[in-house]
Structure formats: C-alpha cells, structure tokens
Write a protein that holds these residues in place. Structure first.
Motif, mmCIF file in Angstrom:
data_model
loop_
_atom_site.group_PDB
_atom_site.id
_atom_site.type_symbol
_atom_site.label_atom_id
_atom_site.label_comp_id
_atom_site.label_asym_id
_atom_site.label_seq_id
_atom_site.Cartn_x
_atom_site.Cartn_y
_atom_site.Cartn_z
ATOM 1 N N PHE A 1 48.087 10.690 24.330
ATOM 2 C CA PHE A 1 47.784 11.070 22.949
ATOM 3 C C PHE A 1 49.050 10.894 22.114
ATOM 4 O O PHE A 1 50.091 11.464 22.433
ATOM 5 C CB PHE A 1 47.318 12.531 22.878
ATOM 6 C CG PHE A 1 47.094 13.006 21.480
ATOM 7 C CD1 PHE A 1 45.923 12.694 20.816
ATOM 8 C CD2 PHE A 1 48.062 13.750 20.831
ATOM 9 C CE1 PHE A 1 45.718 13.134 19.504
ATOM 10 C CE2 PHE A 1 47.872 14.189 19.526
ATOM 11 C CZ PHE A 1 46.691 13.875 18.858
ATOM 12 N N TYR A 2 48.922 10.107 21.066
ATOM 13 C CA TYR A 2 50.031 9.885 20.134
ATOM 14 C C TYR A 2 49.665 10.465 18.784
ATOM 15 O O TYR A 2 48.516 10.359 18.344
ATOM 16 C CB TYR A 2 50.286 8.388 19.942
ATOM 17 C CG TYR A 2 50.898 7.686 21.126
ATOM 18 C CD1 TYR A 2 52.274 7.512 21.211
ATOM 19 C CD2 TYR A 2 50.108 7.171 22.140
ATOM 20 C CE1 TYR A 2 52.846 6.846 22.281
ATOM 21 C CE2 TYR A 2 50.666 6.500 23.217
ATOM 22 C CZ TYR A 2 52.039 6.346 23.283
ATOM 23 O OH TYR A 2 52.596 5.683 24.342
ATOM 24 N N LEU A 3 50.631 11.057 18.121
ATOM 25 C CA LEU A 3 50.451 11.529 16.749
ATOM 26 C C LEU A 3 51.657 11.065 15.947
ATOM 27 O O LEU A 3 52.763 11.568 16.133
ATOM 28 C CB LEU A 3 50.329 13.056 16.702
ATOM 29 C CG LEU A 3 50.161 13.664 15.317
ATOM 30 C CD1 LEU A 3 48.899 13.121 14.632
ATOM 31 C CD2 LEU A 3 50.086 15.180 15.404
ATOM 32 N N ALA A 4 51.430 10.084 15.088
ATOM 33 C CA ALA A 4 52.512 9.538 14.272
ATOM 34 C C ALA A 4 52.630 10.345 12.986
ATOM 35 O O ALA A 4 51.657 10.518 12.261
ATOM 36 C CB ALA A 4 52.233 8.070 13.944
ATOM 37 N N VAL A 5 53.823 10.837 12.728
ATOM 38 C CA VAL A 5 54.087 11.652 11.547
ATOM 39 C C VAL A 5 55.295 11.085 10.828
ATOM 40 O O VAL A 5 56.342 10.864 11.430
ATOM 41 C CB VAL A 5 54.355 13.125 11.940
ATOM 42 C CG1 VAL A 5 54.688 13.948 10.718
ATOM 43 C CG2 VAL A 5 53.171 13.705 12.687
ATOM 44 N N LYS A 6 55.144 10.825 9.556
ATOM 45 C CA LYS A 6 56.246 10.389 8.693
ATOM 46 C C LYS A 6 56.258 11.379 7.547
ATOM 47 O O LYS A 6 55.472 11.288 6.620
ATOM 48 C CB LYS A 6 55.987 8.964 8.200
ATOM 49 C CG LYS A 6 57.046 8.421 7.285
ATOM 50 C CD LYS A 6 56.700 7.002 6.877
ATOM 51 C CE LYS A 6 57.684 6.488 5.861
ATOM 52 N NZ LYS A 6 57.309 5.160 5.381
ATOM 53 N N ASP A 7 57.124 12.352 7.625
ATOM 54 C CA ASP A 7 57.093 13.480 6.703
ATOM 55 C C ASP A 7 58.401 13.575 5.925
ATOM 56 O O ASP A 7 59.468 13.696 6.516
ATOM 57 C CB ASP A 7 56.853 14.758 7.500
ATOM 58 C CG ASP A 7 56.443 15.926 6.633
ATOM 59 O OD1 ASP A 7 56.757 15.930 5.429
ATOM 60 O OD2 ASP A 7 55.809 16.836 7.162
ATOM 61 N N GLY B 1 46.735 9.285 16.575
ATOM 62 C CA GLY B 1 46.531 9.940 15.284
ATOM 63 C C GLY B 1 47.626 9.573 14.306
ATOM 64 O O GLY B 1 48.779 9.392 14.682
ATOM 65 N N CYS B 2 47.246 9.461 13.041
ATOM 66 C CA CYS B 2 48.194 9.169 11.959
ATOM 67 C C CYS B 2 48.069 10.254 10.907
ATOM 68 O O CYS B 2 46.983 10.486 10.369
ATOM 69 C CB CYS B 2 47.900 7.806 11.336
ATOM 70 S SG CYS B 2 48.196 6.407 12.414
ATOM 71 N N SER B 3 49.175 10.911 10.620
ATOM 72 C CA SER B 3 49.226 11.922 9.564
ATOM 73 C C SER B 3 49.575 11.195 8.265
ATOM 74 O O SER B 3 50.714 10.754 8.076
ATOM 75 C CB SER B 3 50.274 12.976 9.914
ATOM 76 O OG SER B 3 50.358 13.937 8.895
ATOM 77 N N VAL B 4 48.597 11.074 7.378
ATOM 78 C CA VAL B 4 48.733 10.217 6.193
ATOM 79 C C VAL B 4 48.940 11.047 4.931
ATOM 80 O O VAL B 4 48.205 12.004 4.665
ATOM 81 C CB VAL B 4 47.478 9.321 6.028
ATOM 82 C CG1 VAL B 4 47.640 8.381 4.855
ATOM 83 C CG2 VAL B 4 47.202 8.540 7.308
#
Length: 103
Positions: free
Chosen positions: A8-14, A71-74
């Motif tokens: 499980f991957y969750l990409a976050v660019k915050d 998952g991508c946190s957009v």
C-alpha cells in the motif's frame, strides 16, 4: 504457508510539512492497524514528499515493490504532480487500485 503481502502506497505532497511523516499517512495506518484483522497482510510503504522524490524515483520504487493499492492525496497545489504520478503508476501496474482523495 506464508501469508501473501500486499503493498500500500500513499503519496503525499503537502506544503505544510517540512520533514517527517505526513499526518494523513500516520492516521490512516494507525486506524487500519487498530481496526483490521488482516494487519499482517499489508506493507505500508513509506510516503513520499515532492521535495524529496521525483515521479521517476517513485516509479523505480514501485518496480522494486509493486503496488497493489496506490493512494494520492490531492490538493490544488499538487494536482498536476499527482495526476502525472497516478497515470504513470497505472501504466506501469495496470492491476493496481488507484485511490485519489483530498479537499
């Protein structure tokens, strides 16, 4: 017989995080670990920050450890990055479930 492991991957660019682990990743992982009876079946891969990893570097990691869920946190400020990342992950791993979310 060993249990199959899923990645499980969750990409976050915050913009609000300078260094460290994003709150979303920590919250989701903790919730899952406290409420699931299949914790041993999932590898929670380290989240990424755009400052630290390019799309190409993320794709290289996905080649080494193929994603089952990505998952991508957009947000408004990272939409182009996440759409490009998601498109390229899906091209490389067509059976991967892509999940997008954000405000």
């Amino acid at each position: 017989m060993p249990t199959k492991k899923y990645n499980f991957y969750l990409a976050v660019k915050d913009l609000f995080i300078e260094r460290g682990v994003p709150l979303l990743w920590c919250s989701a992982k903790t919730f899952y670990e406290e409420n699931s009876n299949k914790v041993d079946q999932w590898n929670w891969m380290d989240p990424w920050f755009a400052e630290d990893y390019s799309v190409d570097e993320i794709l290289e990691e996905c080649k080494r450890n193929p994603p089952h869920v990505f998952g991508c946190s957009v947000f408004v400020w990272n939409e182009a990055f996440m759409l490009d990342l998601g498109r390229r992950v899906k091209e490389q791993h067509p059976d991967c479930l892509m999940v997008y979310g954000g405000p």
